[in-house]
Design a protein around this motif. Structure first.
Motif, PDB file in Angstrom:
ATOM      1  N   ASP A 102       0.651  -1.058  -0.378  1.00 45.59           N
ATOM      2  CA  ASP A 102      -0.039  -0.212   0.603  1.00 45.59           C
ATOM      3  C   ASP A 102       0.847   1.560   0.136  1.00 45.59           C
ATOM      4  O   ASP A 102       2.410   1.579   1.012  1.00 45.59           O
ATOM      5  CB  ASP A 102      -0.564   0.386   0.929  1.00 45.59           C
ATOM      6  CG  ASP A 102      -1.908  -0.553   1.452  1.00 45.59           C
ATOM      7  OD1 ASP A 102      -2.529  -1.158  -0.174  1.00 45.59           O
ATOM      8  OD2 ASP A 102      -2.676  -1.017   2.076  1.00 45.59           O
ATOM      9  N   VAL A 103       0.077   2.351  -0.595  1.00 43.01           N
ATOM     10  CA  VAL A 103       1.257   4.097  -1.116  1.00 43.01           C
ATOM     11  C   VAL A 103      -0.089   4.796  -0.369  1.00 43.01           C
ATOM     12  O   VAL A 103      -1.554   4.645  -0.398  1.00 43.01           O
ATOM     13  CB  VAL A 103       0.840   3.944  -2.245  1.00 43.01           C
ATOM     14  CG1 VAL A 103       1.869   5.666  -1.928  1.00 43.01           C
ATOM     15  CG2 VAL A 103       2.595   3.552  -2.647  1.00 43.01           C
ATOM     16  N   VAL A 104       0.357   5.301   0.585  1.00 43.84           N
ATOM     17  CA  VAL A 104      -0.720   6.108   1.773  1.00 43.84           C
ATOM     18  C   VAL A 104       0.124   7.609   0.869  1.00 43.84           C
ATOM     19  O   VAL A 104       1.483   8.000   1.284  1.00 43.84           O
ATOM     20  CB  VAL A 104      -0.061   5.892   3.056  1.00 43.84           C
ATOM     21  CG1 VAL A 104      -1.544   7.665   4.249  1.00 43.84           C
ATOM     22  CG2 VAL A 104      -0.349   4.598   3.621  1.00 43.84           C
ATOM     23  N   ALA A 105      -1.232   8.081   1.029  1.00 43.58           N
ATOM     24  CA  ALA A 105      -0.923  10.028   0.144  1.00 43.58           C
ATOM     25  C   ALA A 105      -1.524  10.380   0.957  1.00 43.58           C
ATOM     26  O   ALA A 105      -2.585  10.799   0.826  1.00 43.58           O
ATOM     27  CB  ALA A 105      -0.704   9.882  -1.284  1.00 43.58           C
ATOM     28  N   THR A 106      -1.204  11.495   1.681  1.00 43.62           N
ATOM     29  CA  THR A 106      -1.811  12.573   2.155  1.00 43.62           C
ATOM     30  C   THR A 106      -1.720  13.832   1.020  1.00 43.62           C
ATOM     31  O   THR A 106      -0.629  14.118   0.458  1.00 43.62           O
ATOM     32  CB  THR A 106      -0.905  13.409   3.732  1.00 43.62           C
ATOM     33  OG1 THR A 106       0.340  13.963   3.015  1.00 43.62           O
ATOM     34  CG2 THR A 106      -1.214  11.927   4.426  1.00 43.62           C
ATOM     35  N   GLU A 107      -2.750  14.682   1.065  1.00 42.41           N
ATOM     36  CA  GLU A 107      -3.163  15.815   0.185  1.00 42.41           C
ATOM     37  C   GLU A 107      -2.456  17.052   0.823  1.00 42.41           C
ATOM     38  O   GLU A 107      -2.149  17.135   2.196  1.00 42.41           O
ATOM     39  CB  GLU A 107      -5.080  16.068  -0.078  1.00 42.41           C
ATOM     40  CG  GLU A 107      -5.237  15.141  -0.439  1.00 42.41           C
ATOM     41  CD  GLU A 107      -4.308  14.627  -2.186  1.00 42.41           C
ATOM     42  OE1 GLU A 107      -4.222  15.237  -2.497  1.00 42.41           O
ATOM     43  OE2 GLU A 107      -4.370  13.630  -2.442  1.00 42.41           O
ATOM     44  N   LYS A 108      -2.922  18.090   0.395  1.00 39.93           N
ATOM     45  CA  LYS A 108      -2.405  19.885   0.694  1.00 39.93           C
ATOM     46  C   LYS A 108      -3.329  19.757   2.379  1.00 39.93           C
ATOM     47  O   LYS A 108      -4.036  19.774   2.231  1.00 39.93           O
ATOM     48  CB  LYS A 108      -2.322  20.985  -0.462  1.00 39.93           C
ATOM     49  CG  LYS A 108      -2.219  21.749   0.530  1.00 39.93           C
ATOM     50  CD  LYS A 108      -2.410  22.963  -0.810  1.00 39.93           C
ATOM     51  CE  LYS A 108      -2.158  24.690  -0.817  1.00 39.93           C
ATOM     52  NZ  LYS A 108      -2.174  25.888  -1.376  1.00 39.93           N
ATOM     53  N   ASP A 109      -2.619  20.689   2.563  1.00 41.94           N
ATOM     54  CA  ASP A 109      -3.578  20.788   4.485  1.00 41.94           C
ATOM     55  C   ASP A 109      -3.737  19.099   5.041  1.00 41.94           C
ATOM     56  O   ASP A 109      -4.224  19.176   6.000  1.00 41.94           O
ATOM     57  CB  ASP A 109      -4.330  21.614   4.412  1.00 41.94           C
ATOM     58  CG  ASP A 109      -3.860  23.142   3.483  1.00 41.94           C
ATOM     59  OD1 ASP A 109      -2.578  23.692   4.061  1.00 41.94           O
ATOM     60  OD2 ASP A 109      -4.679  23.635   2.857  1.00 41.94           O
TER      61      ASP A 109
END
Length: 418
Positions: free
Chosen positions: A27-34
């Motif tokens: 799995d790849v976890v990605a956070t968005e802006k802010d």
């Protein structure tokens, strides 16, 4: 978790990340802006992701009864993380937990560290954003002492440090008997110790422009030159230097303090700071507080105090010359980063790491650098050997998310993968 993040499952697509969601190898976890997220693994490890970060779980195995089979390999693909390690790497194989970033690898051995993969998206903070004391609690560094100095921490543990070595609150420093030492605090206060001198960094708090900023240094033995920094400029009433018998309050200052034997006699040898003292003002002004006197000492003046029960006073030129105290040069060395220079606030590309507690092994190009609490290093994107940095990267210390991340204080461990 705050804001928006998602989990990429390869060919299986992706899902929005939510509190309690299960993660698996690949799995790849990605956070968005802010947005930011906290990942908690079954061995108790915690990984905080800053905004616009991509983080992959490459390998993971944990069973309570089989420490020799522990394994965890994760990768930082973009952005930055702060990690608190769990049981993997603390038992059995110390190389069981690794984090990869670019072509560099961090071997994790019971650690709290911050890492950032800069790909044109990192910048140095402005003065108003500066974090001051690092997440590791570093309050300053030794910048000059060819043979190093001896440091005793607040719990009595003794260590030897070389130039660029980190200093912490409550450290007591003992200069070598044959050479001077120079320190630079994170607010740019600079202190020179005469050979054989000793002082204690009793209190230090600096979080750029906060009213709680302050510094207290106990002068214990010998002689010192002090050029005050930003705390004294902004909060002068909260910067003090103590001897056993007197207090020096600064007002934006460059001064030399020597501890003497009583009796206004020719200065010979090294003395504890428990009786007489000589205070020579090079610039600015100080207030010398004793049991008998509150004396303002101005630029160019030299004050003498013979110890408890006697008043402090300004010496005449002939009295000052009679003491024959050797001059102490102004601290002339300042810390400079070993990172490649940039023409603006943009940080050069590469993988940066700063250790807040514990130890890591930082490797690239078949070279490994061991880093302890307060240490930092940089690995360029072109697969060259890692470079140890004299200072924690300021953009890590000032990170608005990671610098003071609210980790979970108690984590239960369980079998299997997260």
């Amino acid at each position: 978790m705050q804001g928006i993040a998602h989990v990429e499952h390869g060919a299986a697509g992706f899902d929005l990340l939510y509190t309690g969601a299960e993660l698996n190898v690949g799995d790849v976890v990605a956070t968005e802006k802010d947005s930011n997220a906290l990942l908690i693994f079954t061995d108790g490890s915690q990984v905080a992701l800053r905004p616009q970060t991509r983080f992959v779980i490459r390998q993971y195995h944990f069973e309570h009864s089989k420490p020799q089979e522990d394994g965890m390999v994760v990768g930082l693909l973009k952005g930055g993380v702060r990690t608190l390690s769990g049981l993997i790497g603390k038992r059995g194989n110390q190389n069981a937990y690794q984090m990869q970033g670019g072509t560099a690898t961090i071997g994790i051995r019971g650690t709290d560290f911050t890492a950032r993969l800069c790909q044109g998206d990192c910048r140095h903070p402005s003065e108003n954003e500066a974090a001051g004391v690092s997440s590791a609690g570093v309050v300053g560094h030794l910048v000059h002492a060819p043979s190093g100095i001896q440091v005793t921490d607040g719990q009595g543990a003794v260590r030897q440090i070389k130039p660029y070595g980190a200093l912490f609150r409550s450290d007591t420093l003992q200069a070598n008997s044959t050479e001077a030492a120079e320190l630079e605090m994170v607010d740019h206060t600079r202190i020179t110790l005469r050979p054989g001198s000793r002082l204690k960094l009793s209190q230090f708090h600096y979080q750029s422009r906060q009213e709680s900023d302050g510094m207290l240094v106990d002068m214990l033995r010998g002689g010192f030159r002090v050029v005050t920094g930003l705390i004294a400029k902004r909060q002068p009433e909260q910067v003090n230097f103590h001897t056993l018998t007197a207090t020096i309050g600064v007002r934006g200052t460059d001064f030399v303090l020597d501890c003497l034997s009583p009796g206004l006699q020719i200065h010979q040898g090294m003395h504890d700071c428990n009786a007489a003292m000589l205070l020579a003002m090079q610039d600015g002004r100080t207030r010398l507080e004793t049991d008998q006197t509150s004396l303002l000492v101005k630029r160019g003046q030299t004050a003498y105090y013979d110890g408890l029960g006697s008043p402090a006073r300004i010496l005449t030129d002939s009295e000052r010359d009679m003491l024959s105290v050797q001059s102490l040069p102004m601290p002339g060395i300042t810390l400079a980063s070993s990172m490649p220079e940039s023409t603006d606030q943009t940080v050069p590309d590469g993988f940066y790491v700063a250790v807040n507690h514990g130890r890591i092994a930082f490797s690239q190009a078949s070279t490994t650098v061991l880093l302890d609490r307060g240490d930092a290093a940089y690995a360029a994107a072109n697969d060259v050997v890692p470079v140890r940095l004299p200072l924690d990267p300021d953009f890590l210390d000032a990170d608005p998310v990671l610098a003071n991340y609210p980790f979970v204080s108690f984590v239960c461990t369980k079998e299997g993968s997260e």
